[in-house]
Design an enzyme around this catalytic site. Structure first.
Site, PDB file in Angstrom:
ATOM      1  N   CYS A  74       0.832  -1.200   0.000  1.00 16.80           N
ATOM      2  CA  CYS A  74       0.000   0.000   0.000  1.00 16.80           C
ATOM      3  C   CYS A  74       0.864   1.245   0.000  1.00 16.80           C
ATOM      4  O   CYS A  74       1.884   1.298   0.694  1.00 16.80           O
ATOM      5  CB  CYS A  74      -0.901   0.031   1.243  1.00 16.80           C
ATOM      6  SG  CYS A  74      -2.279  -1.096   1.153  1.00 16.80           S
ATOM      7  N   HIS A  75       0.456   2.238  -0.772  1.00 24.13           N
ATOM      8  CA  HIS A  75       1.153   3.514  -0.789  1.00 24.13           C
ATOM      9  C   HIS A  75       0.845   4.282   0.491  1.00 24.13           C
ATOM     10  O   HIS A  75      -0.302   4.277   0.948  1.00 24.13           O
ATOM     11  CB  HIS A  75       0.700   4.362  -1.990  1.00 24.13           C
ATOM     12  CG  HIS A  75       1.128   3.814  -3.300  1.00 24.13           C
ATOM     13  ND1 HIS A  75       0.426   2.822  -3.942  1.00 24.13           N
ATOM     14  CD2 HIS A  75       2.183   4.116  -4.089  1.00 24.13           C
ATOM     15  CE1 HIS A  75       1.039   2.531  -5.083  1.00 24.13           C
ATOM     16  NE2 HIS A  75       2.100   3.300  -5.201  1.00 24.13           N
ATOM     17  N   MET A 102      -8.190   0.375   1.042  1.00 22.29           N
ATOM     18  CA  MET A 102      -7.504  -0.353   2.109  1.00 22.29           C
ATOM     19  C   MET A 102      -7.511   0.428   3.408  1.00 22.29           C
ATOM     20  O   MET A 102      -7.602  -0.154   4.494  1.00 22.29           O
ATOM     21  CB  MET A 102      -6.072  -0.702   1.686  1.00 22.29           C
ATOM     22  CG  MET A 102      -5.994  -1.645   0.499  1.00 22.29           C
ATOM     23  SD  MET A 102      -7.033  -3.123   0.640  1.00 22.29           S
ATOM     24  CE  MET A 102      -6.380  -3.873   2.108  1.00 22.29           C
ATOM     25  N   GLU A 103      -7.467   1.747   3.327  1.00 23.11           N
ATOM     26  CA  GLU A 103      -7.523   2.574   4.530  1.00 23.11           C
ATOM     27  C   GLU A 103      -8.892   2.449   5.203  1.00 23.11           C
ATOM     28  O   GLU A 103      -8.982   2.320   6.425  1.00 23.11           O
ATOM     29  CB  GLU A 103      -7.195   4.031   4.196  1.00 23.11           C
ATOM     30  CG  GLU A 103      -5.729   4.282   3.921  1.00 23.11           C
ATOM     31  CD  GLU A 103      -5.209   3.733   2.583  1.00 23.11           C
ATOM     32  OE1 GLU A 103      -3.976   3.675   2.407  1.00 23.11           O
ATOM     33  OE2 GLU A 103      -6.028   3.355   1.713  1.00 23.11           O
ATOM     34  N   ASP A 160     -11.237  -6.405  21.906  1.00 23.19           N
ATOM     35  CA  ASP A 160     -10.247  -6.324  22.985  1.00 23.19           C
ATOM     36  C   ASP A 160     -10.854  -5.763  24.265  1.00 23.19           C
ATOM     37  O   ASP A 160     -10.610  -6.271  25.357  1.00 23.19           O
ATOM     38  CB  ASP A 160      -9.068  -5.472  22.538  1.00 23.19           C
ATOM     39  CG  ASP A 160      -8.020  -5.328  23.629  1.00 23.19           C
ATOM     40  OD1 ASP A 160      -7.578  -6.362  24.180  1.00 23.19           O
ATOM     41  OD2 ASP A 160      -7.643  -4.188  23.947  1.00 23.19           O
TER      42      ASP A 160
END
Length: 162
Positions: A81-82, A117-118, A132
């Protein structure tokens, strides 16, 4: 297989390679992704005033911050990924009775490559944070259906039909 359907992260020798975006024109790009977290009805019943207070802090607010941080660091997590300087990143969490929450992450940038992707990373990291912070109550929490909902601004727009 047409040229447009080939994997873009492989070079001519079939080795991993970052996509060269140097010749592309910068455009406004927006992507929206969603994760669903099944907490169970008992945990969801503990939600008060739109959030779940814990000793670690408010679950949803912490997950929102973690999702934004995750989106900003996507290129450090996914090798090809950039690195992107995001223009904006918003994470929203909505209760989906009787037992789940939906997380939506919307990321935008004016650049030469997309922000799918972000957005996916932001939604995923927020979901992991909820897991969590709630795992002391149950290990039966399920993270599911992380998916791209839409993207605009590149070669081809995409909109998932619900």
């Amino acid at each position: 297989m047409s040229d447009s359907s080939k994997l873009t992260h492989l070079n001519a020798a079939g080795q991993p390679a970052m996509v060269d975006v140097g010749a592309k024109t910068a455009t406004r790009r927006v992507a929206r992704a969603r994760s669903r977290v099944v907490l169970g009805a008992e945990i969801l019943a503990l939600v008060q005033d739109g959030d779940l207070p814990t000793r670690k802090g408010p679950v949803f607010q912490t997950a929102i911050l973690a999702g934004i941080m995750g989106a900003k660091r996507t290129s450090e997590l996914i090798p090809l990924c950039h690195p992107l300087g995001l223009d904006d990143c918003q994470v929203r969490i909505e209760v989906q009775a009787p037992d789940a929450v939906l997380i939506e992450c919307t990321a935008s940038v004016t650049g030469k490559t997309g922000v799918e992707m972000e957005a996916l990373t932001g939604a995923s990291v927020a979901a992991l944070t909820i897991y969590d912070m709630c795992k002391a109550l149950s290990h039966n929490i399920v993270i599911q259906e992380t998916r791209l909902l839409s993207k605009t601004g590149g070669k081809q727009d995409f909109h998932h039909a619900d």
